[in-house]
Design an enzyme around this catalytic site. Structure first.
Site, short mmCIF file in Angstrom:
data_model
loop_
_atom_site.label_atom_id
_atom_site.label_comp_id
_atom_site.label_asym_id
_atom_site.label_seq_id
_atom_site.Cartn_x
_atom_site.Cartn_y
_atom_site.Cartn_z
N ASP A 330 0.88 -1.28 -0.03
CA ASP A 330 0.11 -0.09 0.14
C ASP A 330 0.93 1.29 -0.01
O ASP A 330 2.03 1.18 0.14
CB ASP A 330 -0.89 -0.03 1.35
CG ASP A 330 -0.18 0.22 2.66
OD1 ASP A 330 1.20 0.02 2.72
OD2 ASP A 330 -0.89 0.26 3.55
N ASP A 332 1.37 4.79 2.48
CA ASP A 332 0.84 5.36 3.61
C ASP A 332 1.34 6.79 3.63
O ASP A 332 2.38 7.24 3.18
CB ASP A 332 1.70 4.78 4.85
CG ASP A 332 1.52 2.88 4.73
OD1 ASP A 332 0.44 2.83 4.95
OD2 ASP A 332 2.47 2.39 4.35
N ASP A 429 -3.29 4.32 2.87
CA ASP A 429 -3.79 4.74 4.09
C ASP A 429 -3.33 6.35 4.59
O ASP A 429 -2.27 6.67 4.34
CB ASP A 429 -2.69 4.12 5.38
CG ASP A 429 -3.20 2.49 5.27
OD1 ASP A 429 -4.28 2.09 4.82
OD2 ASP A 429 -2.27 1.66 5.87
#
Ligand code: CTP
Ligand code: MN
Ligand code: MN
Length: 505
Positions: A330, A332, A429
């Site tokens: 992902d 962040d 995120d």
């Protein structure tokens, strides 16, 4: 600097040009077959290297033109041990303990003796001795500079499989032991080739030594191999690869008799969470790693959106990409601004506004917004892996990709009709922190997870302090220690500062 002197027996590169007619390898008889020499060209030059190689061959030494597995002695001139190692790494030779790293002075001694001489300490290029003493390796990852350069991948890969299996079986004690050992091995500047290499290192208990020993002897771990073919492991591994599926759901699905994702999807009575539905919908995209280029593209989108509403906001990439990783699962981000934390309203607002904007732009494929639960003056959490209290958003963004058009005109018309997917789903995120907690949030969200665990463990056991993603509390003085930067937090803890790329524990 102490320049290495070369006896006049060996002319420096300029003088000797053309002095010796080149001789072919076959014309020299190998008298000393027990050693295979490779002479590094770096900082020596082609001419001098060729001269030295021919000289040695004439004297009956075996000298290789190329670096190969058969090489036993590497000779370098004007290079430090660290430089030679670095060069070897660039040439995919990580296992530096397979050969001796020697200075030209050893080679000179051999030539003078007309036969191989034993390498003495003064001949050896020091790598371990100068920069590495096993007994000084800390048991805490926050006292070890761990880069992405892992010389012991062979071992840590096996450990990670065992760790996962223990996680799936909720077997905490051996899980932690293997995680810590893997982290120590990642830090080592050399490859473990014999059991004696483990001497003095922390976190190397009996269980762990057994696995290492087997990998040294057999080239692989039978335990890790067994895990890989274990039905429960395989199913769990598959299930948790779906965004939104954790241990609890995996356990449930496994008990219901499911073994593949197709079986799970086929059961229409199963109630999937919104997160899991998104996980299945974008499964392939989310499974393929996020590249650095994609992370940078996402970063532009995030900054653009945040700065629309908060022009002075700090938007920092955290997680693996901040530690220098080239891929991630992902991307962040930590968001803060000097204004945040003063007025409750504004702090809560920015993330909502960003989400609304992305919704309008059609960029938001999924999101879960979690409001802040932070209460003032709360003591840092005791739990090492506990969640923090920041307002955050776990999202899946639609990243439009530049289409690489390799097709001819006719074919591209066809593909237009077929509507080629020109975007990729990316997990993002977003975390929003009050400005005075920014340094703590940044330190907490940069990871790695093992680094964070050890940082907290170190604070608790070595400093009688409590650390979490919000604050550091000194239990002796009974005060919160403020920090404007990560450097200040390390200083509060009495630790040498580690750069983000040195936190890949
Ligand atoms: N983190 C946290 N609280 C969470 C989730 C994550 O404090 N609820 C921190 C962890 O310390 C972790 C970091 O945020 O190190 C980044 O988390 P994650 O994205 O899961 O890991 P990465 O190190 O970025 O690895 P990857 O490249 O796979 O994303
Ligand atoms: Mn990450
Ligand atoms: Mn993350």
């Amino acid at each position: 600097m102490d320049k290495i002197r070369t006896p006049s027996l060996f002319p420096q590169r300029k003088k000797q040009k053309g002095m010796h007619p080149p001789i072919s390898l076959s014309s020299c008889e190998v008298k000393f077959s027990e050693l295979v020499i490779f002479i590094m060209e770096r900082k020596m030059g082609v001419t001098r290297r060729t001269f030295l190689m021919e000289l040695a061959r004439r004297k009956g030494f075996r000298v290789e033109n190329e670096l190969s597995d058969s090489v036993t002695h590497i000779v370098a001139e004007n290079n430090s041990g660290a430089e030679v190692l670095e060069w070897l790494r660039g040439h995919k030779m990580r296992d530096s303990s397979r050969f001796e790293l020697l200075d030209i002075s050893w080679f000179t001694a051999c030539m003078e003796a007309g036969k191989p001489v034993n390498s003495e300490k003064k001949h050896r290029l020091m790598v371990k001795a100068s920069s590495f003493v096993a007994g000084t390796v800390s048991q805490y990852a926050c006292q070890r500079r761990t880069t992405l350069n892992n010389c012991n991948k062979k071992f840590t890969d096996a450990f990670e499989i065992l760790v996962e299996n223990y996680e799936f079986r909720e077997n905490e004690v051996p899980c932690l032991a293997f995680m810590r050992a893997a982290s120590v091995l990642k830090f080592l500047p050399f490859t473990i080739v014999r059991m004696e290499d483990l001497e003095g290192l922390p976190c190397m208990g009996g269980e762990i030594r057994n696995v290492i020993e087997e990998i040294i002897e057999e080239g692989e771990s039978s335990r890790a191999k067994d895990v890989l073919t274990d039905e429960r492991y395989q199913s769990f591994k598959l299930f948790i690869s779906v965004f939104g599926v954790g241990l609890k759901t995996s356990e449930k699905w496994y008990r219901m008799g499911f073994r593949t994702l197709e079986e799970v999807k086929a059961d229409k009575t199963l109630k999937l969470s919104r997160m899991q539905k998104a996980g299945f919908l974008y499964y392939e995209d989310l499974l393929s790693h996020v590249s650095k280029a994609e992370a940078d593209a996402v970063s532009l989108i995030v900054k653009d959106a945040v700065w629309t509403f908060l022009p002075d906001a700090l938007v920092t990439i955290t997680g693996g990409f901040r530690r220098g990783k080239k891929i991630g699962h992902d991307v962040d981000f930590l968001i803060s601004s000097p204004g945040l934390g003063q007025e409750e309203e504004e702090e809560e607002e920015v993330l909502h506004k960003v989400i609304d904007l992305w919704k309008k732009q059609g960029l938001l494929l999924y999101y879960d917004l979690i409001e802040s639960t932070f209460e003032q003056a709360k003591l840092p959490s005791r739990k090492v892996d506990a969640f923090d209290h920041f307002q955050k958003c776990f999202a899946i963004l639609k990243l439009h990709q530049q289409r690489v058009d390799t097709s001819s005109c006719d074919a591209s018309k066809e593909s237009d009709k077929a509507e080629v997917k020109d975007w990729k789903a990316i997990r993002v995120d977003l975390v929003v922190s009050p400005f005075e907690q920014y340094a703590y949030a940044l330190l907490g969200w940069t990871g790695s997870r093992q680094f964070e665990r050890d940082l907290r463990r170190y604070a608790t056991h070595e400093r009688k302090m409590m650390l979490d993603n919000h604050a550091l509390y000194d239990k002796t003085k009974r005060i919160f220690l403020k920090a404007k930067s990560e450097e200040e937090i390390f200083a509060h803890l009495g630790l040498d500062y580690l750069e983000p790329w040195e936190r890949n524990a």
